[in-house]
Design a protein around this motif. Structure first.
Motif: not given
Length: 590
Positions: A314-325
């Motif tokens: 679920d965390f990987i699905r939602s994503g965040n700025d840290g993962l985008y970067r």
């Protein structure tokens, strides 16, 4: 005391002696003896007959050569022959002594075979040739210096008792205060013996069952190593409160946290690769690692309260700025296209081929206070190869983490030092379960001395190690035999001994003995009414503590009365009705 009177020799005896001397039957007596002096006087009184004797003797010497008579002495004692010129010694010197090793002493009479019978460690049985008691286990022999590495490799054909030898060392380890761990009991052969191990305080051995409907195992669980972190932090707070130096403990906590994080990432990546059938991309491992760190930093999860695979997905699905970067993507759509395959792979770990074994929190955690630990995976079907590989990987990771946790706490002075005995039975199935298992065992064989762990590896023949699909894994697995502190050989075919020549040196007698043990019971024309005869090689093993040609130790394993009553070594459970029925039929016939 009256003086002893010598009886004179009768003339008739001298006449008879002269006739035998003239005939050449006996030599003339020594002149210094009583008979010699009497015969000399007789010759003086009868010169003509004495001359005839000398003439006859000279004639015989010219014709046949000088006769070779052996001097016979009349008396002998512990100091030599009595009499003049007999060499009797009044003082006898001690014989010379020579000292040598057992390895080189065998072959000198009367030590025609090497028959050393060490009595160090767990009682195993008796010497197969001398009947002397034989004891031994990897940790005790390592402590005594008999072997340089606390590990053993066991080779034997099925049905000859190799698991019995291991279980005896299992029981002995508990008696010595060590903790045996069977991380993945494929056939359930160690469940009974683990369940019967009880400490004086009443603590029983721990049996953990995994499989469909038999418990869950969270691959993100930090296990015993994660549970050690709160204990270490509590100790750190006490040091701060007392104003004492806490640098060493702080460094240990940081190192342990990074180790737990690395194990979580490695475990998820390994399971994902099993499902996918090929290695993950480098950025996919980055997504997993970054997500786990972000989830802990958010405060929702911790090492003591780990997330589930569902939470990670679920965390990987939602994503965040840290993962985008981290992935260097331009937006949400680009991010979703990048992680789509990874999410699909992780979703398959929570159901499908893997079932729901990894979908929930760990049902039973490893208890380091238990006298023995067995993780039973026998409920997994043989055809469910992917699930079995995943469960075995998780079991080894959890067990290895538990051993490391015990050592970390001991190094910090927060727990007593524990020693472990890792048992890897049915090695052929464990190594072939999936990628990563060979490397995991290889790590144990190289670092078990550093980790304070004894290691027992069991398989049928060396050919089992050659069936691995990867040539690199085959070479790595064959190195297990070379690095083992000792090798235990039961009944093996002659071809197997040829395969082991590059690692072990067997004498001709040892090779014949080992191949003879591979035979079954003697053939009967009909079923005998008496008790069935066991195979010739059942319970017979050759212990090779070195690889330099040192003579092996042939043993016959014996069971104690308790082992026989509890029947903990019976691995023919499926054949019990058949065997009992045969005995009942024999009793009825009788």
């Amino acid at each position: 005391m009256a003086p002893r009177v010598k009886t004179p020799i009768a003339p008739a005896e001298l006449e008879e002696l002269h006739a035998r001397i003239t005939a050449g039957d006996v030599p003339p007596p020594w002149v210094f003896t009583t008979t010699g002096r009497a015969y000399k006087r007789w010759c003086t009184e009868h010169p003509q007959r004495a001359e005839e004797a000398r003439t006859a003797r000279q004639s015989r010497q010219l014709r046949y050569g000088k006769p070779r008579f052996t001097q016979r002495y009349s008396a002998i004692d512990g100091h030599g022959f009595k009499g003049a010129f007999s060499g009797r010694m009044s003082v006898v010197s001690a014989p010379g002594a020579t000292q040598t090793s057992t390895n080189y002493g065998c072959g000198f009479n009367p030590w025609v075979v090497g028959a050393i019978a060490p009595a160090v460690g767990v009682p195993l049985g008796v010497h197969a040739q001398t009947g002397q008691d034989v004891s031994g286990d990897v940790l005790s022999w390592f402590r005594a210096g008999i072997i340089g590495n606390p590990s053993a490799f066991v080779l034997s054909l099925p049905g000859l008792g190799k698991s019995t030898v291991i279980r005896k060392q299992f029981i002995g380890a508990v008696a010595q205060g060590h903790v045996p761990i069977v991380a993945g009991d494929i056939k359930g052969e160690y469940v009974a013996v683990t369940d019967r191990m009880v400490t004086p305080a009443g603590k029983r051995g721990q049996v953990i069952r995994l499989g469909h409907g038999h418990g869950h195992l969270n691959p993100l669980s930090a296990g015993a190593l994660g549970e050690a972190i709160p204990v270490m932090r509590a100790a750190l707070d006490k040091l701060h409160a007392r104003g004492e130096d806490s640098t060493q403990l702080s460094e240990a906590i940081t190192e342990t946290e990074e180790s737990v994080h690395s194990r979580q990432v490695t475990m998820v990546v390994a399971l994902a690769e099993l499902i996918r059938g090929r290695p993950l991309a480098d950025f996919e491992g980055l997504v997993i690692s970054t997500s786990l760190r972000a989830m802990r930093e958010g405060g929702q999860f911790s090492f003591a309260n780990p997330p589930l695979l569902r939470d990670l997905i679920d965390f990987i699905r939602s994503g965040n700025d840290g993962l985008y970067r981290a992935l260097f993507v331009t937006g949400e759509d680009d991010y979703r296209r990048t992680v789509r395959t990874l999410v699909q792979t992780l979703e398959s770990l929570t159901d499908g081929v893997m079932g729901q074994v990894f979908a929930e929190h760990t049902t039973t955690k490893i208890d380091l206070d238990a006298p023995a630990i067995c993780i039973d995976v026998s409920a997994i079907a043989r055809g469910d190869q992917a699930l079995k590989a995943g469960v075995l990987l998780a079991c080894w990771s959890d067990a290895y983490g538990a051993m490391e946790a015990a050592h970390v706490l001991a190094d910090c002075g927060l727990a007593p030092q524990r020693y472990f005995l890792a048992i890897l039975d049915e090695m052929w199935a464990t190594l072939g379960a999936g990628a990563g298992m060979v490397q995991r065992v290889d790590e144990l064989t190289r670092l078990n001395r550093t980790d304070g762990t004894g290691l027992l590896m069991i398989t049928h023949t060396g050919r089992d190690l050659e069936t691995l699909p990867n040539e690199v894994d085959v070479k790595t697995a064959m190195g297990f035999i070379e690095r083992a502190g000792m090798v235990i050989c039961g009944g093996l075919p002659a071809g197997e001994l040829d395969r082991l020549k590059g690692v072990l040196q067997f004498t001709t007698a040892e090779a014949e003995m080992i191949t003879a043990w591979s035979k079954g019971a003697p053939i009967e024309r009909t079923e005998a009414r008496e008790r069935k005869k066991p195979p010739l090689g059942r319970g017979k093993f050759m212990l090779k503590p070195a690889k330099d040609g040192t003579a092996g130790i042939p043993i016959q394993v014996l069971l104690t009365a308790t082992e026989q009553e509890t029947n903990i070594h019976d691995t023919n459970v499926r054949f019990r009705d058949l065997l009992d029925g045969a005995e009942s039929a024999e009793a009825a016939i009788a």
